[in-house]
Design a protein around this motif. Sequence first.
Motif, PDB file in Angstrom:
ATOM      1  N   ILE A 107       0.834  -1.200   0.000  1.00  0.00           N
ATOM      2  CA  ILE A 107       0.000   0.000   0.000  1.00  0.00           C
ATOM      3  C   ILE A 107       0.873   1.256   0.000  1.00  0.00           C
ATOM      4  O   ILE A 107       0.473   2.317  -0.474  1.00  0.00           O
ATOM      5  CB  ILE A 107      -0.950   0.003   1.227  1.00  0.00           C
ATOM      6  CG1 ILE A 107      -1.856   1.241   1.252  1.00  0.00           C
ATOM      7  CG2 ILE A 107      -0.167  -0.056   2.527  1.00  0.00           C
ATOM      8  CD1 ILE A 107      -2.843   1.304   0.124  1.00  0.00           C
ATOM      9  N   LEU A 108       2.122   1.128   0.477  1.00  0.00           N
ATOM     10  CA  LEU A 108       3.018   2.277   0.563  1.00  0.00           C
ATOM     11  C   LEU A 108       3.709   2.591  -0.764  1.00  0.00           C
ATOM     12  O   LEU A 108       4.416   3.603  -0.863  1.00  0.00           O
ATOM     13  CB  LEU A 108       4.087   2.018   1.630  1.00  0.00           C
ATOM     14  CG  LEU A 108       3.590   1.753   3.050  1.00  0.00           C
ATOM     15  CD1 LEU A 108       4.756   1.444   3.966  1.00  0.00           C
ATOM     16  CD2 LEU A 108       2.783   2.931   3.580  1.00  0.00           C
ATOM     17  N   HIS A 109       3.504   1.773  -1.777  1.00  0.00           N
ATOM     18  CA  HIS A 109       4.242   1.897  -3.039  1.00  0.00           C
ATOM     19  C   HIS A 109       4.130   3.293  -3.646  1.00  0.00           C
ATOM     20  O   HIS A 109       5.098   3.843  -4.182  1.00  0.00           O
ATOM     21  CB  HIS A 109       3.763   0.847  -4.034  1.00  0.00           C
ATOM     22  CG  HIS A 109       4.493   0.862  -5.335  1.00  0.00           C
ATOM     23  ND1 HIS A 109       4.038   1.556  -6.439  1.00  0.00           N
ATOM     24  CD2 HIS A 109       5.660   0.284  -5.712  1.00  0.00           C
ATOM     25  CE1 HIS A 109       4.889   1.407  -7.432  1.00  0.00           C
ATOM     26  NE2 HIS A 109       5.877   0.633  -7.024  1.00  0.00           N
ATOM     27  N   ASP A 110       2.939   3.884  -3.593  1.00  0.00           N
ATOM     28  CA  ASP A 110       2.714   5.207  -4.178  1.00  0.00           C
ATOM     29  C   ASP A 110       2.917   6.342  -3.178  1.00  0.00           C
ATOM     30  O   ASP A 110       2.491   7.468  -3.416  1.00  0.00           O
ATOM     31  CB  ASP A 110       1.314   5.286  -4.787  1.00  0.00           C
ATOM     32  CG  ASP A 110       1.158   4.346  -5.979  1.00  0.00           C
ATOM     33  OD1 ASP A 110       2.141   4.176  -6.733  1.00  0.00           O
ATOM     34  OD2 ASP A 110       0.073   3.765  -6.139  1.00  0.00           O
ATOM     35  N   LEU A 111       3.545   6.024  -2.073  1.00  0.00           N
ATOM     36  CA  LEU A 111       3.894   7.007  -1.029  1.00  0.00           C
ATOM     37  C   LEU A 111       2.693   7.769  -0.476  1.00  0.00           C
ATOM     38  O   LEU A 111       2.696   8.998  -0.378  1.00  0.00           O
ATOM     39  CB  LEU A 111       4.934   8.008  -1.555  1.00  0.00           C
ATOM     40  CG  LEU A 111       6.236   7.403  -2.085  1.00  0.00           C
ATOM     41  CD1 LEU A 111       7.145   8.515  -2.619  1.00  0.00           C
ATOM     42  CD2 LEU A 111       6.951   6.607  -0.998  1.00  0.00           C
ATOM     43  N   PRO A 112       1.642   7.062  -0.062  1.00  0.00           N
ATOM     44  CA  PRO A 112       0.534   7.771   0.586  1.00  0.00           C
ATOM     45  C   PRO A 112       1.005   8.418   1.880  1.00  0.00           C
ATOM     46  O   PRO A 112       1.932   7.941   2.535  1.00  0.00           O
ATOM     47  CB  PRO A 112      -0.467   6.650   0.878  1.00  0.00           C
ATOM     48  CG  PRO A 112       0.387   5.428   1.026  1.00  0.00           C
ATOM     49  CD  PRO A 112       1.475   5.603   0.006  1.00  0.00           C
ATOM     50  N   VAL A 113       0.370   9.525   2.235  1.00  0.00           N
ATOM     51  CA  VAL A 113       0.671  10.174   3.508  1.00  0.00           C
ATOM     52  C   VAL A 113       0.299   9.233   4.642  1.00  0.00           C
ATOM     53  O   VAL A 113      -0.792   8.661   4.661  1.00  0.00           O
ATOM     54  CB  VAL A 113      -0.106  11.494   3.634  1.00  0.00           C
ATOM     55  CG1 VAL A 113       0.019  12.068   5.045  1.00  0.00           C
ATOM     56  CG2 VAL A 113       0.384  12.508   2.606  1.00  0.00           C
ATOM     57  N   VAL A 114       1.223   9.073   5.594  1.00  0.00           N
ATOM     58  CA  VAL A 114       0.955   8.276   6.794  1.00  0.00           C
ATOM     59  C   VAL A 114       0.536   9.226   7.910  1.00  0.00           C
ATOM     60  O   VAL A 114       1.250  10.178   8.236  1.00  0.00           O
ATOM     61  CB  VAL A 114       2.193   7.468   7.218  1.00  0.00           C
ATOM     62  CG1 VAL A 114       1.951   6.786   8.574  1.00  0.00           C
ATOM     63  CG2 VAL A 114       2.553   6.432   6.158  1.00  0.00           C
ATOM     64  N   VAL A 115      -0.627   8.970   8.466  1.00  0.00           N
ATOM     65  CA  VAL A 115      -1.180   9.831   9.508  1.00  0.00           C
ATOM     66  C   VAL A 115      -0.609   9.435  10.867  1.00  0.00           C
ATOM     67  O   VAL A 115      -0.811   8.310  11.320  1.00  0.00           O
ATOM     68  CB  VAL A 115      -2.718   9.732   9.525  1.00  0.00           C
ATOM     69  CG1 VAL A 115      -3.288  10.724  10.532  1.00  0.00           C
ATOM     70  CG2 VAL A 115      -3.283   9.997   8.149  1.00  0.00           C
ATOM     71  N   HIS A 116       0.081  10.344  11.498  1.00  0.00           N
ATOM     72  CA  HIS A 116       0.779  10.093  12.765  1.00  0.00           C
ATOM     73  C   HIS A 116      -0.197  10.125  13.937  1.00  0.00           C
ATOM     74  O   HIS A 116      -0.989  11.058  14.080  1.00  0.00           O
ATOM     75  CB  HIS A 116       1.849  11.179  12.938  1.00  0.00           C
ATOM     76  CG  HIS A 116       2.670  11.053  14.164  1.00  0.00           C
ATOM     77  ND1 HIS A 116       3.040  12.144  14.934  1.00  0.00           N
ATOM     78  CD2 HIS A 116       3.224   9.980  14.769  1.00  0.00           C
ATOM     79  CE1 HIS A 116       3.781  11.748  15.938  1.00  0.00           C
ATOM     80  NE2 HIS A 116       3.905  10.435  15.869  1.00  0.00           N
TER      81      HIS A 116
END
Length: 259
Positions: free
Chosen positions: A9-18
């Motif tokens: 899911i991280l392949h397209d560099l989605p923003v990760v919500v901290h």
Amino acid sequence: MSKKPAQSILHDLPVVVHGLGFIEGHYVTNSLDALLVNYKRGFRVFEIDLNMTSDGHLVARHDWTPGHYQYLGQAYQPVAGPILFETFMSLKIHGKYQPASWEDILQVMKEHPDLYVITDTKERDKNQVNQTFSYLVKAAKKVDPKILDRVIPQIYDPAMLSYIQSHYDFKHIIYTLYHHINIQSPEQLADWSARNHITAVAAFPFRLKDDMRTALQKRGILVYAHTINDPAEAAAYRTQGIGIYTDYLFYDGISFVGP
């Protein structure tokens, strides 16, 4: 050893919500309300702080320090360390937000099959890691074993990888460097990550020198910076193929914007 995973899911560099994200001027609340609000905003990948209560329940909590109670607008509990699960669940965050148990998070994940969770469990001690991940995996399997394929653990050192894999062969893993004082050479880090099928390496900006970014990306390892809250800085990272964890930025497909 794990098989090479499918595309993350991280392949397209989605923003990760901290810390489950921004809500009404507050961030890193790890509250159920923040998770639901930010899912509605369009976020799909959530970093969550997880800790054990004194009676052995896994909950969404950054830490048990007096300062963190103050940060969350809660009356400090006069104990050193974790508190009882019932007490934790009774303490509203900023007077109105609902604290979340791991079971609460799993229920939301069951209802939203495109929601992913990145764990920040803090501990590196083998016994504590085993306690946390034993609970995490068993609880998830009770709800739906497939949910575990949307749980992305963060490991803090190489030894932790074997600890968590003894409980479940997670599809995707992030090696986060914030516990490290002395970092391996970029090539050594990239080689170890590639051999062990690490999906991404996450680090503070000062660690992400060009040589580290290049070495990791050459081996197919994704790179994330944390915690980035300036739109221009976030945009600069994206042009380098680096994703971000953020407290409140949103990427609309063109640019990063604040709340």
